[in-house]
Structure formats: C-alpha cells, structure tokens
Design a protein around this motif. Structure first.
Motif, mmCIF file in Angstrom:
data_model
loop_
_atom_site.group_PDB
_atom_site.id
_atom_site.type_symbol
_atom_site.label_atom_id
_atom_site.label_comp_id
_atom_site.label_asym_id
_atom_site.label_seq_id
_atom_site.Cartn_x
_atom_site.Cartn_y
_atom_site.Cartn_z
ATOM 1 N N SER A 202 0.816 -1.228 0.000
ATOM 2 C CA SER A 202 0.000 0.000 0.000
ATOM 3 C C SER A 202 0.843 1.269 0.000
ATOM 4 O O SER A 202 0.286 2.371 -0.090
ATOM 5 C CB SER A 202 -0.917 0.009 1.221
ATOM 6 N N ALA A 203 2.162 1.144 0.115
ATOM 7 C CA ALA A 203 3.010 2.340 0.182
ATOM 8 C C ALA A 203 2.863 3.248 -1.041
ATOM 9 O O ALA A 203 2.763 4.479 -0.900
ATOM 10 C CB ALA A 203 4.473 1.929 0.372
ATOM 11 N N PRO A 204 2.838 2.709 -2.285
ATOM 12 C CA PRO A 204 2.678 3.614 -3.440
ATOM 13 C C PRO A 204 1.365 4.396 -3.417
ATOM 14 O O PRO A 204 1.296 5.502 -3.968
ATOM 15 C CB PRO A 204 2.751 2.660 -4.636
ATOM 16 N N TYR A 205 0.337 3.848 -2.832
ATOM 17 C CA TYR A 205 -0.953 4.534 -2.788
ATOM 18 C C TYR A 205 -1.022 5.527 -1.626
ATOM 19 O O TYR A 205 -1.691 6.552 -1.710
ATOM 20 C CB TYR A 205 -2.078 3.508 -2.665
ATOM 21 N N ARG A 206 -0.327 5.179 -0.540
ATOM 22 C CA ARG A 206 -0.340 6.077 0.618
ATOM 23 C C ARG A 206 0.650 7.221 0.470
ATOM 24 O O ARG A 206 0.497 8.261 1.092
ATOM 25 C CB ARG A 206 -0.018 5.271 1.888
ATOM 26 N N LEU A 207 1.679 6.996 -0.357
ATOM 27 C CA LEU A 207 2.725 8.001 -0.535
ATOM 28 C C LEU A 207 2.839 8.335 -2.028
ATOM 29 O O LEU A 207 3.691 7.808 -2.747
ATOM 30 C CB LEU A 207 4.059 7.484 -0.003
ATOM 31 N N PRO A 208 1.945 9.173 -2.569
ATOM 32 C CA PRO A 208 1.974 9.473 -4.011
ATOM 33 C C PRO A 208 3.264 10.205 -4.393
ATOM 34 O O PRO A 208 3.909 10.854 -3.571
ATOM 35 C CB PRO A 208 0.738 10.363 -4.213
ATOM 36 N N GLY A 209 3.606 10.095 -5.638
ATOM 37 C CA GLY A 209 4.812 10.760 -6.124
ATOM 38 C C GLY A 209 6.083 10.025 -5.771
ATOM 39 O O GLY A 209 7.173 10.617 -5.817
ATOM 40 N N MET A 210 5.993 8.772 -5.442
ATOM 41 C CA MET A 210 7.159 7.991 -5.048
ATOM 42 C C MET A 210 8.030 7.702 -6.264
ATOM 43 O O MET A 210 7.522 7.408 -7.343
ATOM 44 C CB MET A 210 6.703 6.676 -4.404
ATOM 45 N N ALA A 211 9.329 7.834 -6.119
ATOM 46 C CA ALA A 211 10.250 7.570 -7.217
ATOM 47 C C ALA A 211 10.186 6.093 -7.606
ATOM 48 O O ALA A 211 9.874 5.227 -6.782
ATOM 49 C CB ALA A 211 11.679 7.955 -6.807
ATOM 50 N N GLU A 212 10.520 5.837 -8.884
ATOM 51 C CA GLU A 212 10.417 4.477 -9.386
ATOM 52 C C GLU A 212 11.338 3.492 -8.636
ATOM 53 O O GLU A 212 10.910 2.387 -8.305
ATOM 54 C CB GLU A 212 10.741 4.446 -10.878
ATOM 55 N N PRO A 213 12.617 3.846 -8.322
ATOM 56 C CA PRO A 213 13.450 2.906 -7.557
ATOM 57 C C PRO A 213 12.860 2.589 -6.179
ATOM 58 O O PRO A 213 12.945 1.452 -5.709
ATOM 59 C CB PRO A 213 14.793 3.638 -7.434
ATOM 60 N N VAL A 214 12.255 3.596 -5.554
ATOM 61 C CA VAL A 214 11.655 3.349 -4.240
ATOM 62 C C VAL A 214 10.449 2.428 -4.374
ATOM 63 O O VAL A 214 10.224 1.514 -3.567
ATOM 64 C CB VAL A 214 11.259 4.687 -3.580
ATOM 65 N N ARG A 215 9.641 2.683 -5.469
ATOM 66 C CA ARG A 215 8.478 1.815 -5.695
ATOM 67 C C ARG A 215 8.923 0.358 -5.909
ATOM 68 O O ARG A 215 8.324 -0.572 -5.368
ATOM 69 C CB ARG A 215 7.705 2.317 -6.919
ATOM 70 N N GLU A 216 9.987 0.174 -6.682
ATOM 71 C CA GLU A 216 10.476 -1.177 -6.918
ATOM 72 C C GLU A 216 10.997 -1.819 -5.624
ATOM 73 O O GLU A 216 10.841 -3.021 -5.403
ATOM 74 C CB GLU A 216 11.593 -1.137 -7.962
ATOM 75 N N GLU A 217 11.599 -0.982 -4.753
ATOM 76 C CA GLU A 217 12.096 -1.507 -3.481
ATOM 77 C C GLU A 217 10.947 -2.014 -2.617
ATOM 78 O O GLU A 217 11.022 -3.086 -2.018
ATOM 79 C CB GLU A 217 12.883 -0.422 -2.752
#
Length: 461
Positions: free
Chosen positions: A261-276
């Motif tokens: 749920s992190a990508p939805y709770r924290l919008p604007g997340m960088a792609e490397p962080v999303r992949e992590e």
C-alpha cells in the motif's frame, strides 16, 4: 519482587514435583543389596559378583570358597585315613585335588567342575580297595558331596541352562557307571548327589534367569525413557514453533500490507523506491508461504481434527489472559491468588507474552495434579527490561493420590524450551515447607545472552 536466579544448566529434568514430600530414596540394606547381587549374573570371564556395588560383596565369593577349601582339606584327609583306612599319601592327594580347584570356580566354574569330577571319580575308584570302605558312603563320601554342591552353586550362577542340564546328566551318569563296581556293604550316595545337585542347579539357574530378565527389562526401560524424553522435547519444540508461526505471521502480514500500500499512501514515489517496496512485499509473501509449508510439516498428517479446529486458529494467549486462567483454576477447586503488576503485559514482545502465559499454565497444571488444594500464589511483574514470573504453592492439604502413574514430562520441558527461546532464566525447586517454586525471567529484548536454566524438580505432568 526479586527472584533467585542461577545460570547453571543441568540439561535434564530432575528433583521433585510440587507438593510432594521430601522422601529421598533410602539406600537398600545389606540383605537387599546381596539379594540384588545374587540376581545379577556375571559376564563371561568375570568373577562371580564382579558387578556388585561394594568391594566386600565382590570379595564374598572368594571368602566363601576359601572357607570351604580350608575346612574340607583337613576333614577329607582325616576321614579318608581314619574311616576308610586309605593310605596317607593318597588321602592327601585326593584332599587337595577334590577341594583346591573350588578356588577356580569363582572365575572358571566349568574348568573347576572338570577337575573336581575327575578327582572325585578317581577317589571313588581308590576307595574300592580301601580296607574299611564297608559301612561307609560310596562312591561320594560326605566331604565330596559338600564340595560338589558348593561347585554346583557357582555353576548355576554362571552358566546357561543347557550347560547346567549337561553337568547334571554327567554327574548322574558317573554315579550310575560307578554303581556297577559297588564294594560290599557300602551306602551308595550316587542318587543323593544326583538329586541334591539337580535341586541346587535348578535354584541357582532360576536366580540367574531372573537376573537376566531383570537386566533386560532395565535396559529396555532405559532405552524407552531416553526415547520418551527425546520425543517429548521434539513435540514441545514443534508446539512452540506452531505458536510462534502465528506470532511471526502477523508481523509479516503487516509488512506485506504496508509494502503493497506504500505507493498509494505516498503518491509521487520515485520508481526505484516503488520497486524496493515491491521487492519487500514479494519477499514477505514468499516468507509467509515458506512458513505455512513449514507449519504443515510440523503439524503432521496425524494432527487430525485438532489441527484444523478452531483452537488452532484462535489468537495465542498472553499475560492479559492470566486472569481468566486463574479464575478457571479457582473454579476447579484450587485456591490461587494472582498478583499482576500494572502494565505488566503492555508492549511485551509476542514470544515473551506467550511464554509467560504458558509457564504459568504449566505450573498451575502441576499444582492441580500433585498438590491439590494447596494455596498457590501467581505473580507477574516487570523489572529492568524483564518480565518476572513467579508461581509458588504450599504443601497439599491432604494426602495426595496420584492421578497419573507416570507423566509425559511436558511441563519442565516446555518451560525450559520457552525460557531458552526468549533468552531468559528458569529456577524451579521444592520449598522447606513441602511446597514448590517456579520462577522465570523473560527479557524483553529477546535475550542477548545464552539462557541459564536451573531445575531441581521433577515434572510428571
């Protein structure tokens, strides 16, 4: 509250059970020890009583045989010379040949029997021509009978039943053969020796058989006890692993949900962080799958309905449910007082929370089994980053009737394993008034040091 903690790990269950009287095993008396020694056969190449616990018992066969030899030599010579009128040289030779080999019977009874039988037969042949053999015992004079029966005792405690039967038959055959050469007027003692020898061989052979059977039973019981202890330890570890699965699975599930749920709770997340975060969620799901497969193995195919019942899916208990546990014990007729410090169960790691509950549960179960009616006090508090658990019971109010002949040993095994799991310490033992104490320290940090366990009690729960 202070607990006396020892760090010595004995590694085995021992001591007493709650509320039992301090009735240590008394050392058996001399007669009881001797009876045990008589039922313990000697191994091949060992002297009789070689496995006796006391030195005087190991020397006893030599002493008894020595008394027979010292007594029979002069008596045999005197009787042969005075009663049978046998020449002194022959009488001395027979006295030595028929008695001294008895000393060999302590270690090599068959060799002693062969020498003695040959000497006895030679003596019977010599007595045929003695001047005053008429009116006396023949072919076995009284001294020969006594010495031969002593030899039969040594044989019976050492040799197999088949060998004893052969010895008995050879003894009878020797008497029968010599019977064809009876001198006139003698009292034939061949049948007497045959009957007495058979009776002694049967008696001592039965003692040896009893000793063999008891030794086999003791060895089997020792093996069974070791297997039971090992099985109990494995079962308790599997039980702890199943319970910890529920605890760890909860945290892994939370990690999975948060990572997903992190990508939805924290919008604007960088792609490397999303992949992590996606990698974290995938690893958590894979770990959960591995844990479920491991749990399936731990439960086993024989878990039956219990494995799939509601009890396996219910939340694991903790310090917060100790009040319910104590109330249930009180309703069962056991007077129990609970002292639960404020905040004792707040912020406690799940493993420590569950371990504290299980330790109290096992301790109360032992009190109910072994000290029914004894007043019991349960105390749980926190001190310097530790959860302190103390269960103390007094002596049983009435004479305790054992509800179970022998226990499975789960109680202390479970306590020990749970304390080691958390890196804590355990101290158990009897009290001067006949009661019992269980004290445990469970560190909240998971136990950086190796656990120390001191157990002075039996657990037959």
């Amino acid at each position: 509250m202070s607990l006396r903690v020892r760090s010595r790990d004995r590694g085995a269950e021992g001591g007493r059970v709650p509320g039992r009287a301090r009735t240590g095993r008394r050392k058996p008396g001399a007669l009881a020890q001797l009876s045990l020694v008589l039922r313990t056969p000697a191994r091949a190449g060992e002297p009789l009583f070689a496995r006796a616990p006391s030195r005087w018992q190991r020397m006893l066969p030599y002493l008894v045989v020595g008394v027979f030899v010292v007594t029979l030599i002069p008596v045999t010579i005197a009787v042969l010379v005075n009663d049978y009128a046998l020449a002194g040289g022959w009488a001395g030779a027979l006295g030595v040949a028929q008695t001294v080999p008895l000393l060999l019977a302590v270690t090599r009874p068959m060799a002693a029997w062969g020498i003695v039988l040959a000497a006895d037969v030679a003596g019977a042949v010599l007595l045929i021509g003695a001047d005053r053999v008429a009116g006396h015992a023949w072919p076995w004079p009284p001294m020969v009978v006594v010495g031969y029966l002593a030899l039969m005792v040594c044989l019976g405690l050492r040799e197999s039943i088949r060998t004893l039967v052969q010895v008995w038959l050879v003894t009878g055959a020797a008497g029968v053969v010599l019977g064809f050469f009876d001198p006139d007027g003698v009292t034939n003692t061949a049948a007497l020796l045959f009957v007495l020898a058979g009776a002694l061989l049967a008696l001592t052979g039965a003692l040896r058989g009893l000793g063999d059977a008891q030794q086999r039973i003791a060895e089997q019981e020792s093996i069974s006890e070791a297997e039971r202890a090992r099985r109990t330890l494995l079962e308790e570890r599997a039980r702890i692993a199943r319970e910890l699965h529920d605890v760890v699975a909860h945290h892994m599930s939370v990690i999975t949900v948060q990572a997903d749920s992190a990508p939805y709770r924290l919008p604007g997340m960088a792609e490397p962080v999303r992949e992590e975060f996606e990698a974290i969620a995938a690893s958590a799901r894979e770990s959960l799958g591995e844990m479920r497969r491991l749990l399936t193995v731990l439960r086993g195919d024989g878990a039956g309905g219990a494995a799939g019942g509601d009890g396996e899916r219910a939340p694991q208990p903790g310090i917060g449910r100790l009040q319910q546990l104590v109330e249930a014990t009180v309703r069962a007729g056991q007077p129990v007082e609970l002292s639960l410090a404020a905040g004792a169960g707040e912020g406690v790691p799940p493993a420590v929370d569950l371990s504290a509950y299980r330790i109290v549960q096992e301790a109360l179960a032992n009190v109910v089994r072994h000290a029914p009616g004894a007043r019991t006090r349960v105390s749980v508090s926190r001190d310097s980053g530790e959860v302190l658990v103390l269960v103390v019971n007094g002596p049983a109010r009435d004479t305790v009737v054992e509800l179970e002949g022998s226990g499975t040993g789960h109680g202390l095994v479970g306590m020990r394993e749970r304390v080691r799991l958390t890196g804590g310490t355990l101290d158990t033992g009897p009290l001067p008034d006949g009661g019992f104490r269980v004290a445990a320290r469970l560190p909240l940090d998971g136990g950086a040091d190796a656990p120390g366990v001191n157990e002075t009690s039996e657990d037959s729960s």
